[in-house]
Scaffold this motif. Sequence first.
Motif, short mmCIF file in Angstrom:
data_model
loop_
_atom_site.label_atom_id
_atom_site.label_comp_id
_atom_site.label_asym_id
_atom_site.label_seq_id
_atom_site.Cartn_x
_atom_site.Cartn_y
_atom_site.Cartn_z
N PHE A 1 16.25 -12.89 41.57
CA PHE A 1 15.14 -12.71 42.50
C PHE A 1 15.24 -13.80 43.56
CE2 PHE A 1 12.59 -9.57 40.29
CZ PHE A 1 13.06 -9.65 39.00
N VAL A 2 14.89 -13.43 44.78
CA VAL A 2 14.89 -14.40 45.87
C VAL A 2 13.72 -14.09 46.80
CG1 VAL A 2 16.47 -13.07 47.32
CG2 VAL A 2 16.29 -15.54 47.63
N GLN A 3 13.14 -15.12 47.33
CA GLN A 3 12.06 -14.96 48.30
C GLN A 3 12.68 -14.56 49.64
OE1 GLN A 3 9.06 -15.95 46.71
NE2 GLN A 3 7.99 -14.81 48.31
N GLU A 4 11.99 -13.68 50.32
CA GLU A 4 12.44 -13.28 51.65
C GLU A 4 12.65 -14.51 52.52
OE1 GLU A 4 9.60 -10.74 53.48
OE2 GLU A 4 10.98 -9.97 55.00
N LYS A 5 13.74 -14.48 53.29
CA LYS A 5 14.14 -15.54 54.23
C LYS A 5 14.83 -16.72 53.54
CE LYS A 5 10.49 -14.36 57.50
NZ LYS A 5 9.33 -14.84 58.28
N GLU A 6 14.86 -16.73 52.21
CA GLU A 6 15.57 -17.79 51.50
C GLU A 6 17.04 -17.37 51.30
OE1 GLU A 6 12.62 -20.17 51.77
OE2 GLU A 6 14.21 -20.84 50.42
N ALA A 7 17.85 -18.36 50.92
CA ALA A 7 19.25 -18.08 50.60
C ALA A 7 19.40 -17.87 49.09
CB ALA A 7 20.14 -19.23 51.05
N VAL A 8 20.42 -17.10 48.72
CA VAL A 8 20.67 -16.84 47.30
C VAL A 8 22.18 -16.82 47.06
CG1 VAL A 8 20.63 -14.32 47.60
CG2 VAL A 8 20.12 -15.32 45.35
N THR A 9 22.57 -17.31 45.88
CA THR A 9 23.98 -17.32 45.50
C THR A 9 24.19 -16.43 44.29
OG1 THR A 9 24.33 -19.57 46.33
CG2 THR A 9 25.92 -18.73 44.73
N LEU A 10 25.12 -15.50 44.41
CA LEU A 10 25.48 -14.61 43.30
C LEU A 10 26.84 -15.06 42.77
CD1 LEU A 10 24.45 -11.17 44.84
CD2 LEU A 10 23.05 -12.87 43.66
N LEU B 1 29.11 -15.30 46.09
CA LEU B 1 28.59 -14.75 47.34
C LEU B 1 27.29 -15.46 47.69
CD1 LEU B 1 28.72 -12.49 49.56
CD2 LEU B 1 27.21 -11.16 48.06
N VAL B 2 27.21 -15.93 48.91
CA VAL B 2 25.98 -16.55 49.39
C VAL B 2 25.38 -15.65 50.47
CG1 VAL B 2 24.94 -18.57 50.46
CG2 VAL B 2 26.89 -18.85 48.92
N ILE B 3 24.14 -15.27 50.28
CA ILE B 3 23.42 -14.49 51.27
C ILE B 3 22.36 -15.41 51.87
CG2 ILE B 3 22.07 -12.42 51.76
CD1 ILE B 3 23.17 -11.20 49.18
N SER B 4 22.43 -15.61 53.14
CA SER B 4 21.44 -16.49 53.80
C SER B 4 20.32 -15.63 54.38
CB SER B 4 22.11 -17.31 54.89
OG SER B 4 22.62 -16.47 55.89
N ALA B 5 19.16 -16.25 54.54
CA ALA B 5 18.01 -15.58 55.19
C ALA B 5 17.81 -14.18 54.63
CB ALA B 5 18.22 -15.53 56.69
N SER B 6 17.55 -14.09 53.32
CA SER B 6 17.44 -12.79 52.65
C SER B 6 16.42 -11.89 53.32
CB SER B 6 17.04 -13.01 51.19
OG SER B 6 18.02 -13.73 50.50
N GLN B 7 16.74 -10.61 53.31
CA GLN B 7 15.87 -9.58 53.87
C GLN B 7 15.53 -8.58 52.77
OE1 GLN B 7 18.17 -7.93 57.08
NE2 GLN B 7 18.17 -9.84 58.26
N LEU B 8 14.42 -7.87 52.95
CA LEU B 8 14.02 -6.89 51.95
C LEU B 8 15.11 -5.85 51.71
CD1 LEU B 8 10.27 -6.32 52.93
CD2 LEU B 8 11.20 -7.80 51.14
N GLY B 9 15.84 -5.52 52.77
CA GLY B 9 16.92 -4.54 52.64
C GLY B 9 18.12 -5.03 51.86
N THR C 1 16.80 -8.68 43.79
CA THR C 1 15.51 -8.22 44.30
C THR C 1 14.97 -9.28 45.25
OG1 THR C 1 15.04 -7.04 42.25
CG2 THR C 1 13.18 -7.51 43.70
N VAL C 2 14.67 -8.84 46.46
CA VAL C 2 14.10 -9.74 47.46
C VAL C 2 12.59 -9.55 47.45
CG1 VAL C 2 14.08 -10.42 49.88
CG2 VAL C 2 16.20 -9.59 48.83
N ILE C 3 11.89 -10.63 47.26
CA ILE C 3 10.42 -10.59 47.16
C ILE C 3 9.79 -10.94 48.50
CG2 ILE C 3 8.43 -11.57 45.95
CD1 ILE C 3 10.45 -12.43 43.76
N PRO C 4 8.87 -10.11 48.97
CA PRO C 4 8.25 -10.40 50.27
C PRO C 4 7.36 -11.63 50.22
CG PRO C 4 7.40 -8.35 49.36
CD PRO C 4 8.43 -8.84 48.40
#
Lengths: 115, 113
Positions: A12-21, A77-85, A112-115
Amino acid sequence: AQKITQTQPGMFVQEKEAVTLDCTYDTSDPSYGLFWYKQPSSGEMIFLIYQGSYDQQNATEGRYSLNFQKARKSANLVISASQLGDSAMYFCAMREENTGNQFYFGTGTSLTVIP
Amino acid sequence: DTGVSQDPRHKITKRGQNVTFRCDPISEHNRLYWYRQTLGQGPEFLTYFQNEAQLEKSRLLSDRFSAERPKGSFSTLEIQRTEQGDSAMYLCASEHPVQETQYFGPGTRLLVL
């Protein structure tokens, strides 16, 4: 032995935060490629990013970057600035140059990106 | 749309029936792959074509499975005498000879009752 290991079934990641898989791989082939794909609920596998085993720099594609640590055999994999999509399944895959053209996939991580 | 296409998108069949799936790759992609994906798993390799030649087959591809790519363009995957264990998503991917990346189609979801 598993060729590709993804140890995070769900993240789970908060919207606009970065996440590492996380992704670790196992190969004795000196030449290989590492890939990340996104699979939304619709089912289609969408290519995100590629890293070759001889590439000196970590691959980047927009908000996606691949943290390649060859000695540790990891390709996170690093996703920056997570979006709901971005909510989807994410699969790490590897191809070995000397053992055919098939891809070996991990079991995936559900993000899952949390708004 | 010039991506990989698959037909049908969904198929429900009764055990024992034969089914055939079609994959149209991206034009100029001479490599074509079939994968099977079950729930909670990543795709598993089934078979691979370079042009019309079938170059690799997985041990997962039992005698009931056959794949063809007669003219080096579209490909078909046939499953004979389907079993409930064949229920899965069947994914097709194509690849340009120079590129490293496989591009996937939307898949065919098979349900065997």
